[in-house]
Write a protein that holds these residues in place. Structure first.
Motif, short mmCIF file in Angstrom:
data_model
loop_
_atom_site.label_atom_id
_atom_site.label_comp_id
_atom_site.label_asym_id
_atom_site.label_seq_id
_atom_site.Cartn_x
_atom_site.Cartn_y
_atom_site.Cartn_z
N GLY A 33 18.28 -52.28 143.48
CA GLY A 33 18.27 -50.89 144.17
C GLY A 33 19.50 -50.46 144.18
O GLY A 33 20.30 -50.58 143.11
N ASP B 211 9.81 -51.19 149.72
CA ASP B 211 9.43 -51.37 148.18
C ASP B 211 9.00 -52.80 147.78
O ASP B 211 8.58 -52.98 146.79
CB ASP B 211 10.40 -51.02 147.21
CG ASP B 211 10.89 -49.36 147.63
OD1 ASP B 211 9.80 -48.70 148.12
OD2 ASP B 211 12.11 -48.93 147.50
N PHE B 212 9.28 -53.89 148.62
CA PHE B 212 8.88 -55.02 148.20
C PHE B 212 8.83 -55.91 149.52
O PHE B 212 9.46 -56.02 150.47
CB PHE B 212 9.81 -55.69 147.11
CG PHE B 212 11.27 -55.72 147.65
CD1 PHE B 212 11.69 -56.85 148.16
CD2 PHE B 212 12.14 -54.66 147.19
CE1 PHE B 212 13.04 -56.97 148.56
CE2 PHE B 212 13.54 -54.70 147.79
CZ PHE B 212 13.71 -55.81 148.46
N GLN C 161 18.02 -55.33 149.85
CA GLN C 161 18.05 -54.76 148.49
C GLN C 161 18.07 -56.11 147.41
O GLN C 161 18.80 -57.08 147.72
CB GLN C 161 19.25 -53.88 148.27
CG GLN C 161 19.03 -52.81 149.01
CD GLN C 161 18.01 -51.66 148.64
OE1 GLN C 161 17.57 -51.89 147.65
NE2 GLN C 161 18.08 -50.61 149.56
N ASN D 274 12.41 -53.72 153.44
CA ASN D 274 12.51 -52.77 152.49
C ASN D 274 10.90 -52.65 152.05
O ASN D 274 10.29 -53.29 151.78
CB ASN D 274 13.19 -53.42 151.38
CG ASN D 274 13.43 -52.14 150.34
OD1 ASN D 274 12.46 -51.21 150.05
ND2 ASN D 274 14.43 -52.17 149.74
#
Length: 525
Positions: A22, A359-360, A389, A357
């Motif tokens: 990130g 994203d994951f 991150q 997050n």
């Protein structure tokens, strides 16, 4: 290229920024005193993270105190780049995150309770206090109460407790005066006194007597900067100390308590005044009484206003009590292994401590990050936790790994702390004062026993009739003797102790007791 220290923004670079990671992760110095956590399984990179944070804080002018439990952190005193294999790996990592490697050494002072791998670091029983000493010796509640009485009496009578011999001496005094002291302070059991004495002997056999004495460590000496304005990195050699985990934990808690009690309130400074790293943090809380955990929680919550940054390093966040874990706003989480159902539960709980997050999945990331990688969440503006991150931790500028004995000796010799701390002091304190009182009482008692007139020969020349006459029962003399006996029982506590001590000195057993209690058993440092 990325800079480690951004003075204008007030940040230090932690890592990240590569294609597979990130955004770059920066620690805001303004919020560094909100404390932090470095966690992860063995071999996942916690030591490197600790080393890089110590370097960055030093560059920002922040003094650091940390414990070196494996001898690896001593490399901070030497520049890196010497190991070709590591140099190649670190260069590759630096390229990924856009960092220029600037190999350099850092200002380091070595400390050691035993005085072998660093300057001796000492405190006194009076400074440590009965609560931490009771925990160190694993005393029961009743025994802790007796120890508190000993400290109270020592304070009231001006008896300085500077080393273990002083504490041993005051406990003998308390045991001899148990009857009188019980009336004022509550029950003083000689059995409890004996148990404390045995615990002190065990502590001495473990080398704990080296911790107590003078000159005691002054906080100003760990909060220094070098001529270039870099913060001093104080490294406590703890390889040997870890063999006595309770002693290790108690010493670090004492140091944190001293910082809390002595430093003034500074509010929210633009950077910490000192950063403190607790490695193997679980040792602080294993079998710790509730009162002690509450004290640690209170210190962790309030010490930030005094400009102290506290970091706990452990294998699992679950090792830290929840109330204290909630005070740790900056977090670097290395990989956790989940081989059992219990491990999987701990992994999920660890993931829940982070701001998610999209994203994951945080739990998957914590389980799958590689060595040198971490899942991080650092405080942002207004103290808001950052979104979690994936981060590639920056490589260190100093040497990664131990140093030679000659290199360590060279650093210690150049330190100004050598002249101040390497030679122990032995001032007059409780042991010497009590011994002098006993000697004076013995002398006074001897004078009282001298005949009013005549010589010793005159006594032997008394005729038999006179001798029998003197032994004859007389009511008036008996009454006088009874009044004298009652008067002697009303002597002060100190006089009673002195006369009892004098009687013991006159016997072979008494002399052995003096040698064992007030002699050289506790003088070795």
């Amino acid at each position: 290229m990325t800079q480690i220290l951004d003075s204008e923004a007030g940040t230090i670079f932690v890592g990240g920024g590569g294609a597979d990671y990130g955004t770059a992760q920066n620690l805001l110095l303004k919020y560094a005193n909100r404390h932090g956590l470095i966690a992860g399984a063995t071999g996942t990179g916690k030591t490197v993270t600790l080393q890089t944070l110590a370097e960055s804080l030093s560059l920002a002018g922040v003094p650091v105190f940390l414990a070196d439990v494996k001898g690896d952190l001593a490399g901070l005193s030497r520049p890196g780049g010497e190991d070709a294999k590591l140099k190649g790996a670190f260069s590759e990592r630096a390229d990924k995150i856009g960092l220029t490697l600037d190999y350099q050494d850092f200002p380091v002072t070595f400390w050691d309770v035993w005085g072998e791998k660093g300057h001796p670091v000492r405190t006194t029983p009076a400074e440590m206090g009965p609560l931490l000493l009771s925990r160190l010796m694993e005393l029961t509640e009743a025994q802790e109460g007796v120890l508190n009485i000993a400290f109270r009496v020592a304070d009231e009578q001006g008896l300085a407790l500077l080393d273990l011999a002083d504490l041993q001496a005051i406990l003998v005094w308390v045991g001899e005066s148990a009857k009188e002291l019980s009336l004022q302070y509550g029950n003083v059991s000689t059995a409890s006194v004996g148990a404390i004495q045995r615990a002190l002997l065990v502590l001495q056999n473990q080398g704990g007597d080296r911790l107590f004495g003078e000159p005691a460590l002054e906080l100003a000496d760990i909060m220094r900067q070098d001529q270039a304005g870099r913060g001093m990195i104080n490294i406590l050699a703890a390889e040997k100390l870890m063999n006595s985990p309770r002693l290790y934990a108690t010493f670090l808690l004492w140091l944190l308590s001293e910082l809390f009690e002595q430093l003034p309130e500074v509010g929210d400074p633009d950077r910490p005044k000192v950063a403190f790293f607790f490695d193997e943090a679980h040792l602080l809380f294993d079998d710790a009484p509730k009162a002690l955990i509450e004290k640690i929680e209170r210190v962790a919550r309030l010490i930030r206003s005094k400009g102290v940054s506290v970091w706990f390093i452990s294998q699992n966040p679950a090792d830290i009590p929840e109330d204290i874990l909630g005070q740790l706003g900056n977090r670097v989480q290395h990989a956790l292994r989940a081989f059992t159902a219990k491990d999987q539960k701990a992994l999920r709980l660890a993931a829940e401590n982070y701001r998610p997050n999209p994203d994951f999945d945080t739990a998957d990331a914590i389980q799958n990050v590689g060595t040198g990688e971490a899942v991080t969440s650092l405080l942002e503006a207004k103290g808001v936790p950052g979104i979690v991150q994936k981060t590639l931790i920056r490589p260190p500028f100093s040497r990664l790994g131990p140093i030679s004995d000659d290199e360590r000796a060279e650093t210690m010799k150049a330190s100004p702390m050598a002249e101040k701390y390497d030679t122990p002091l032995d001032r007059e304190s409780a042991r010497e004062i009590l011994a002098k009182r006993a000697e004076d009482a013995a002398t006074e008692a001897g004078k009282e026993k001298q005949p009013a007139s005549g010589s010793d020969d005159d006594l032997f020349e008394m005729n038999t009739g006179q001798h029998k006459q003197d032994r004859r029962y007389e009511p008036e003399r008996k009454a006088t003797k009874s009044r004298s006996s009652r008067s002697s029982r009303s002597d002060s506590i100190a006089e009673a102790f002195g006369k009892s001590f004098a009687r013991q000195v006159g016997t072979r057993a008494g002399k052995a007791l003096v040698r064992g209690v007030l002699g050289s058993l506790f003088r070795g440092r």
